[in-house]
Design a protein around this motif. Structure first.
Motif, PDB file in Angstrom:
ATOM      1  N   MET A   1       1.042  -1.674  -0.581  1.00 47.37           N
ATOM      2  CA  MET A   1      -0.338  -0.093   0.344  1.00 47.37           C
ATOM      3  C   MET A   1       0.542   1.298   0.061  1.00 47.37           C
ATOM      4  N   ILE A   2       0.493   2.145  -0.980  1.00 50.16           N
ATOM      5  CA  ILE A   2       1.406   3.281  -0.822  1.00 50.16           C
ATOM      6  C   ILE A   2       0.886   5.060  -0.047  1.00 50.16           C
ATOM      7  N   ALA A   3       1.974   4.885   0.934  1.00 53.45           N
ATOM      8  CA  ALA A   3       1.593   6.001   2.223  1.00 53.45           C
ATOM      9  C   ALA A   3       1.178   7.234   1.498  1.00 53.45           C
ATOM     10  N   PRO A   4       0.333   7.854   1.319  1.00 57.99           N
ATOM     11  CA  PRO A   4      -0.556   8.775   1.448  1.00 57.99           C
ATOM     12  C   PRO A   4       0.704   9.894   1.994  1.00 57.99           C
ATOM     13  N   VAL A   5       0.604  10.994   1.350  1.00 60.09           N
ATOM     14  CA  VAL A   5       1.690  12.047   0.428  1.00 60.09           C
ATOM     15  C   VAL A   5       0.928  13.615   1.481  1.00 60.09           C
ATOM     16  N   VAL A   6       1.750  13.475   2.617  1.00 57.48           N
ATOM     17  CA  VAL A   6       1.988  14.707   3.541  1.00 57.48           C
ATOM     18  C   VAL A   6       2.245  16.217   3.146  1.00 57.48           C
ATOM     19  N   PRO A   7       1.506  16.583   2.865  1.00 57.02           N
ATOM     20  CA  PRO A   7       2.048  18.391   2.186  1.00 57.02           C
ATOM     21  C   PRO A   7       2.898  18.375   3.115  1.00 57.02           C
ATOM     22  N   ASP A   8       3.729  19.724   2.917  1.00 50.95           N
ATOM     23  CA  ASP A   8       4.980  20.136   2.846  1.00 50.95           C
ATOM     24  C   ASP A   8       4.478  21.982   3.300  1.00 50.95           C
ATOM     25  N   THR A   9       5.121  21.954   4.652  1.00 45.20           N
ATOM     26  CA  THR A   9       4.704  23.546   4.946  1.00 45.20           C
ATOM     27  C   THR A   9       5.897  23.904   5.474  1.00 45.20           C
ATOM     28  N   SER A  10       6.930  23.333   5.284  1.00 44.35           N
ATOM     29  CA  SER A  10       8.677  24.277   5.556  1.00 44.35           C
ATOM     30  C   SER A  10       8.290  25.319   4.039  1.00 44.35           C
ATOM     31  N   PRO A  11       9.098  26.042   4.998  1.00 42.61           N
ATOM     32  CA  PRO A  11      10.421  26.348   5.703  1.00 42.61           C
ATOM     33  C   PRO A  11       9.022  27.199   6.863  1.00 42.61           C
ATOM     34  N   TYR A  12       8.304  26.876   7.280  1.00 41.34           N
ATOM     35  CA  TYR A  12       6.977  27.553   7.924  1.00 41.34           C
ATOM     36  C   TYR A  12       7.378  26.772   9.349  1.00 41.34           C
ATOM     37  N   ASP A  13       7.548  27.307  11.056  1.00 41.05           N
ATOM     38  CA  ASP A  13       7.752  26.529  11.914  1.00 41.05           C
ATOM     39  C   ASP A  13       6.091  27.268  13.109  1.00 41.05           C
ATOM     40  N   ALA A  14       4.911  27.741  12.595  1.00 39.68           N
ATOM     41  CA  ALA A  14       4.283  28.082  13.552  1.00 39.68           C
ATOM     42  C   ALA A  14       3.253  28.794  12.350  1.00 39.68           C
ATOM     43  N   LEU A  15       2.626  28.491  12.864  1.00 42.34           N
ATOM     44  CA  LEU A  15       1.576  30.237  12.033  1.00 42.34           C
ATOM     45  C   LEU A  15       0.517  30.838  12.740  1.00 42.34           C
ATOM     46  N   LEU A  16       0.492  31.717  12.923  1.00 38.42           N
ATOM     47  CA  LEU A  16      -0.114  33.309  13.332  1.00 38.42           C
ATOM     48  C   LEU A  16      -1.549  32.907  12.936  1.00 38.42           C
ATOM     49  N   LEU A  17      -2.666  32.768  13.749  1.00 35.95           N
ATOM     50  CA  LEU A  17      -3.434  33.423  13.176  1.00 35.95           C
ATOM     51  C   LEU A  17      -4.125  35.236  14.099  1.00 35.95           C
ATOM     52  N   PHE A  18      -3.937  36.045  13.045  1.00 31.92           N
ATOM     53  CA  PHE A  18      -3.717  37.029  13.392  1.00 31.92           C
ATOM     54  C   PHE A  18      -4.996  37.992  12.909  1.00 31.92           C
ATOM     55  N   SER A  19      -5.134  38.811  14.025  1.00 29.45           N
ATOM     56  CA  SER A  19      -6.772  39.505  13.904  1.00 29.45           C
ATOM     57  C   SER A  19      -7.023  40.556  14.741  1.00 29.45           C
ATOM     58  N   PHE A  20      -7.765  41.031  14.647  1.00 31.64           N
ATOM     59  CA  PHE A  20      -8.314  42.842  15.434  1.00 31.64           C
ATOM     60  C   PHE A  20      -8.000  43.103  16.753  1.00 31.64           C
TER      61      PHE A  20
ATOM     62  N   VAL B   1      -6.058  26.425   4.671  1.00 34.29           N
ATOM     63  CA  VAL B   1      -5.087  25.372   5.121  1.00 34.29           C
ATOM     64  C   VAL B   1      -4.493  25.253   3.499  1.00 34.29           C
ATOM     65  N   ASP B   2      -5.425  25.167   2.593  1.00 35.38           N
ATOM     66  CA  ASP B   2      -4.906  24.838   1.345  1.00 35.38           C
ATOM     67  C   ASP B   2      -4.155  26.373   1.154  1.00 35.38           C
ATOM     68  N   LEU B   3      -4.145  27.491   0.778  1.00 38.62           N
ATOM     69  CA  LEU B   3      -3.559  28.501   1.458  1.00 38.62           C
ATOM     70  C   LEU B   3      -2.022  27.898   1.673  1.00 38.62           C
ATOM     71  N   VAL B   4      -2.051  27.731   3.257  1.00 37.15           N
ATOM     72  CA  VAL B   4      -0.665  27.698   4.153  1.00 37.15           C
ATOM     73  C   VAL B   4      -0.372  27.178   3.719  1.00 37.15           C
ATOM     74  N   VAL B   5      -0.793  25.493   2.548  1.00 39.13           N
ATOM     75  CA  VAL B   5       0.514  24.970   1.270  1.00 39.13           C
ATOM     76  C   VAL B   5       0.813  25.117   0.344  1.00 39.13           C
ATOM     77  N   GLU B   6      -0.067  26.446  -0.298  1.00 43.84           N
ATOM     78  CA  GLU B   6       0.223  27.090  -1.510  1.00 43.84           C
ATOM     79  C   GLU B   6       1.301  28.255  -1.373  1.00 43.84           C
ATOM     80  N   ARG B   7       0.568  28.646   0.457  1.00 49.88           N
ATOM     81  CA  ARG B   7       1.974  29.633   0.508  1.00 49.88           C
ATOM     82  C   ARG B   7       3.932  28.946   0.715  1.00 49.88           C
ATOM     83  N   ALA B   8       3.396  27.890   1.197  1.00 47.89           N
ATOM     84  CA  ALA B   8       4.813  27.687   1.666  1.00 47.89           C
ATOM     85  C   ALA B   8       5.660  26.489   0.576  1.00 47.89           C
ATOM     86  N   ALA B   9       5.040  26.342  -0.630  1.00 48.96           N
ATOM     87  CA  ALA B   9       5.729  26.075  -1.554  1.00 48.96           C
ATOM     88  C   ALA B   9       6.027  27.010  -2.279  1.00 48.96           C
TER      89      ALA B   9
END
Length: 381
Positions: free
Chosen positions: A1-20, A321-329
Motif C-alpha cells: 500500500m502506498i502511504a499518503p503524501v503529507v503536504p509540506d509546510t516548510s520553511p514555516y514552523d508556526a502559523l499566526l492567526l492574526f486578528s483585530f 489550510v490550502d493557502l498555507v500549503v500553497e504559500r509554503a511552496a
C-alpha cells in the motif's frame, strides 16, 4: 500500500492567526477603543458612543470566542492532513497582542512564521495596518531580546488576500443558500461589507484591484453560485456598514440602512443580508446588521434574514489550510530563486501577490505613511 503524501509546510514552523481583537468585558471597552483609535485624537466622549455598541452585548465582543473557534478548526484541519504546524493567536488591539503571540512562538523555537489575517480583502485597514503592527511587534520583541537595531528575531510572511479563493467563495455560497430557506424565493440579496474612506478606496487599487472591485467580484461569484443551487436567478446589490469619522469625509456608499429604505420604496418586500466582507460574526455583524439593519428592515415592513459569515465552515477552513500549503511552496520556490507555481483563485480578478508590492494599501493614494511594514520587499514601502 502506498502511504499518503503529507503536504509540506516548510520553511514555516508556526502559523499566526492574526486578528483585530475585542474587549472581554465592560471594563475593557474604553481601553480597547483607545487602542483602536490611537493617534487620532478622538475624545473619550465620542468613544463612549461607540462603546454603547459593546455594552449592548454585555461589554464583550464575540470576536475573541470566534477566533478561538477558528484556531481550533485550523488545528483540526492541519492535524487531519498530518501537518505538525503550531497555531498561535495574536491581535492588533487587545489581548493576546501580536507581540505576545510572536514572543510565545519564539520561545517555543519558531523562527519563521506564516500569518493568516482575519480579513479576506486588501486595503489599508485589511492588510497594510496589520503589516505595520507586525513590524512594530517584531521591533518590540527584538528590544526585549536585546538584539541590535534593525535585527528581528523572527521572519514573518503573510498569506495573500484571499477574497477570491474558492474556499472563501464556496463557504459564502453555502451560507446564502441556507439563508434563502427562511425567506421568499424572490428575496433581494444584499451583500454587506465595512465601509472605508474614499481616499483609502483609491489607494487600495495599487494592490491590484480597488477594495470595492474586490467585493463586487466576490458578490457576483456568490450570487451566481447561489442562483445555480436555488434554481432561479438572484438579484443582488452591494452595500456598506460601520462608517465612522467626520461627516465631511466621504466614505463608500450606500449605507445598508439607506439601501434597505431605497429597496422598500422600489417595491422589494424581502431581503437576505450577506456579510460577505467579514470572516466572522463579530461586532460589526452583531450590531450593525443583526441589530440596526434588521430593525430598519422591520420598520420598513421587509422580511429579512441575515446569512452567516464564513466562520468555521468546512470549505473556508479547508481553503485556509490550502493557502498555507500553497504559500509554503511559494516560499520554498522564492528562497531557491525559482518562479512559484500559479496560485488558485476564482472570478475575474487575478490572485493577489504573496509579497506585497511597494506602496501597497496606503491610507491615502500617493501619501506614504512612513511606518515600516512587514511582509514586503521594502519595510518603508
Amino acid at each position: 500500500m502506498i502511504a499518503p503524501v503529507v503536504p509540506d509546510t516548510s520553511p514555516y514552523d508556526a502559523l499566526l492567526l492574526f486578528s483585530f481583537g475585542g474587549p472581554d468585558g465592560p471594563d475593557d471597552v474604553l481601553p480597547f477603543l483607545r487602542n483602536v483609535t490611537a493617534g487620532k485624537n478622538i475624545p473619550d466622549e465620542r468613544l463612549a458612543v461607540v462603546a454603547e455598541h459593546y455594552h449592548h452585548f454585555g461589554g464583550a465582543s464575540p470576536i475573541n470566542g470566534q477566533n478561538l473557534a477558528l484556531k481550533k478548526a485550523l488545528e483540526g484541519e492541519l492535524a487531519a492532513r498530518g501537518l505538525d504546524l503550531p497555531v498561535v493567536w495574536g491581535n492588533r488591539n487587545w489581548t493576546p497582542y501580536t507581540r505576545d503571540a510572536l514572543a510565545a512562538a519564539h520561545a517555543d523555537g519558531a523562527r519563521r512564521l506564516l500569518a493568516i489575517v482575519t480579513s479576506a480583502y486588501s486595503s489599508y485597514s485589511g492588510c497594510r495596518q496589520y503589516r505595520e503592527d507586525l513590524w512594530a511587534s517584531l521591533d518590540m520583541l527584538a528590544d526585549d531580546l536585546g538584539l541590535p537595531d534593525g535585527e528581528h528575531p523572527l521572519v514573518v510572511d503573510k498569506v495573500h488576500s484571499y477574497f477570491n479563493h474558492p474556499g472563501f467563495v464556496e463557504a459564502n455560497i453555502d451560507a446564502v443558500v441556507e439563508a434563502y430557506g427562511g425567506v421568499p424565493s424572490d428575496a433581494r440579496l444584499v451583500f454587506v461589507t465595512h465601509s472605508i474612506p474614499d481616499t483609502m478606496e483609491e489607494a487600495s487599487a495599487v494592490s491590484g484591484a480597488a477594495y470595492s472591485a474586490q467585493h463586487l467580484d466576490v458578490a457576483a461569484l456568490v450570487a451566481a453560485g447561489a442562483s445555480e443551487r436555488l434554481g432561479h436567478p438572484v438579484a443582488w446589490d452591494l452595500a456598506y456598514c460601520s462608517r465612522s469619522g467626520p461627516p465631511s469625509q466621504p466614505w463608500l456608499e450606500p449605507d445598508v440602512n439607506d439601501h434597505l429604505t431605497a429597496l422598500a420604496a422600489d417595491g422589494v418586500t424581502s431581503v437576505v443580508l450577506s456579510p460577505v466582507g467579514f470572516v466572522s460574526d463579530h461586532m460589526e455583524v452583531a450590531f450593525d446588521l443583526d441589530t440596526e439593519a434588521l430593525a430598519t428592515a422591520a420598520s420598513l415592513g421587509l422580511t429579512a434574514v441575515r446569512a452567516d459569515s464564513v466562520g468555521t465552515r468546512e470549505p473556508f477552513v479547508r481553503g485556509l489550510v490550502d493557502l498555507v500549503v500553497e504559500r509554503a511552496a511559494s516560499a520554498r520556490a522564492l528562497d531557491a530563486g525559482l518562479e512559484p507555481s500559479p496560485a488558485v483563485s476564482v472570478g475575474t480578478l487575478p490572485t493577489f501577490r504573496d509579497v506585497c508590492r511597494p506602496g501597497c494599501c496606503l491610507m491615502r493614494a500617493g501619501r506614504p505613511s512612513g511606518i515600516p511594514a512587514a511582509c514586503s520587499t521594502d519595510p518603508l514601502s
